[in-house]
Enzyme design. Sequence first.
Site, mmCIF file in Angstrom:
data_model
loop_
_atom_site.group_PDB
_atom_site.id
_atom_site.type_symbol
_atom_site.label_atom_id
_atom_site.label_comp_id
_atom_site.label_asym_id
_atom_site.label_seq_id
_atom_site.Cartn_x
_atom_site.Cartn_y
_atom_site.Cartn_z
ATOM 1 N N GLY A 26 1.109 -1.184 -0.049
ATOM 2 C CA GLY A 26 0.177 0.023 0.036
ATOM 3 C C GLY A 26 0.757 1.249 0.106
ATOM 4 N N ASP A 66 11.376 5.159 -6.710
ATOM 5 C CA ASP A 66 10.456 3.347 -6.085
ATOM 6 C C ASP A 66 11.218 1.734 -6.087
ATOM 7 O OD1 ASP A 66 8.009 1.285 -6.129
ATOM 8 O OD2 ASP A 66 7.836 1.369 -8.065
ATOM 9 N N THR A 123 6.188 -0.573 2.971
ATOM 10 C CA THR A 123 5.704 -1.713 3.299
ATOM 11 C C THR A 123 6.829 -2.905 2.783
ATOM 12 O OG1 THR A 123 4.740 -1.576 1.366
ATOM 13 C CG2 THR A 123 3.510 -0.822 2.937
ATOM 14 N N TRP A 159 9.055 -9.026 -8.368
ATOM 15 C CA TRP A 159 8.928 -9.878 -7.056
ATOM 16 C C TRP A 159 8.870 -11.888 -8.106
ATOM 17 C CZ3 TRP A 159 5.467 -13.529 -9.198
ATOM 18 C CH2 TRP A 159 4.814 -13.862 -10.359
HETATM 19 CA CA CA Z 1 6.450 0.522 -4.751
#
Ligand code: CA
Length: 637
Positions: free
Chosen positions: A195, A318, A253, A407
């Site tokens: 989030g 990011d 997160t 990921w």
């Molecule tokens: Ca991110």
Amino acid sequence: MRIAFSTSLVLMFALIGITASQLSKPVDDTRLTGADTDSSNWLMYGRTYDDHRFSPLEQINEQTIAQLGLVWSRELNTTRGLQATPLVENGVLYTTGSWSVVYALDAKTGNVRWTYDPEVPRTRAYFICCDVVNRGVALYRGKVYVGTLDGRLIAIDAQSGKPVWSVATTNPALPYAVTGYPRIAKDMVIIGNAGAEYGVRGYVSAYNADTGKMVWRTYTVPGDPSRGFESKAMEQAAKTWSGEWWKAGGGGTVWEGIVYDPSLDLLYFGTGNATAWYRDLRGKGPQDNLYVSSILAVRASNGELAWHFQTVPGDNWDFDSTQPLLQADLTIAGRPRKVIMQASKNGFFYVLDRQTGEFISGTPFVSGITWAKGLDPKTGRPIESPTAYDGLKPVIVSPGPGGAHNWNPIAFNPETGLVYLAAKNGTQALHAPDAQWKYNQKDGNIGGDAKYEGPLLKQLLSMPAPKGELIAWDPVRQRAAWRAPYPVVEGGGVLATAANLVFQGRADGILAAYRATDGKQVWQFDAGTGIMAPPITYSVDGTQYVSVMAGWGGPSATFNAPNEGQKKPGYGRILTFAVGGKATLTPRTFARTGPPTPAITMTASPEVIHDGQILYTAYCAQCHGLNAVAGPLPVLR
Ligand code: CA
């Protein structure tokens, strides 16, 4: 009396169809720590606690692979991305699809044993950055654990598929989501959340596996200092922030992997970006922003921070550091080292001492990195490139937010000593901060200027397209042993086996097998839709199977839009192969409708707003409206 009792038990099991093998003991700590020797099953996310995704099975090998064919496929009636690692125990395959739905299938036939739909409110999609995905379940003592998109952790009875307990791991009034898999560590289920693109405070929680009672919770970023700090670690971290970061939640997160070393009793996880993405929007002053974009180790017993390593201090791009963490015992410079490794979004392959967090080495695994000139050889701190950051002025930086790796699970073959991973060379992003950004609790809070149309946009669009490849990385020498380029940018998760094979799917729907030692492709199959998820392998009644979830979506569905044509959206399914498999696949197809994917998009924007109704499409331009849901804007906070 005793004999009569056993006879009647056998008779009873025979009558209700239970075989002797199904009477084996449930998945417990002994079975989890010994998962490496349990070659027929795949008991946890990375197969073993060190997350090698390496199977000792050898029935599918260089000689037999030519006969590898489809045995069964099961469509899951979704056009969203599928990312889960299926688990297999005793002939039953447990996996997840879109909207956190859990499936238990017969691993030999694909027949459905049960389905559990947690009925996540579809309007949550508005606050989910990267598609309504789930990366899988955990198995423990007769229960199946799943984290849901609306933040619940649910324990399901493995036999019946009925929920046993359910807890809210997040405040539903905040834009949290859970897409990651739960991790079992000695009586506890550990779960993170997502989030940071919207504005939440990251944390990891541990729950008692039997009761669902929370045991501990560890935050990754400090909260409002006027309320005091939960720990010394949070107090220290607060000194590395400026401004009023807590108002937007802070971020950091833990949306992907949490791994465990039972012998050290340490849990490891990576943290995501800060909120907002851009350094100068978060405040003026000290800006390391601990512990965002970091790899953290905490004690499993109480969640206390043991060490931290920040890959990207003061992240401005990011660069989540949430990618899979892989443990191994390696000899480096003549010294045995217990290491933890990560192929990071930021393009560097990190090797750390997992007992202490000491930086051992870090090397770029892709070409064209422009955000850093290198890493400090002693500390691993990046030497930031002057072109990568210019206050609130726009810059073009490589890698982009999709990362040089993301990921998608990686694998390690202890026999070759190589790590196998999907990589993207030359991804680029235009970072144009919005100097007027103010935290808005009803929207994404990246802080980017979506309306930017300056000269850098033209420059970005004229840059060469990125290139995808499977890399076999030598973590000791910190160099590639081989690279196998593919015709698309996006590759999926990886499986390695003792038969010198590596399996990987990719965006164009091809599931391929490579020779582990030299990267020669030895087999392929067209799954009919793009693959992001990692294959697994298991055996039932003497037959070795390979299974993979095929379903294209997630953030990659809109990133790298120039390569849109290479991607193959379609109806998601699970496919299972064995030597001699003769089943055929007839994919359902559909025509693309609706507007094309915007070239650059990074928020889960409502696509249609009409009479206060929003059609949610979060990262799902490829969904063709099939999963879009109309509903009122959720009121959060
Ligand atoms: Ca991110």
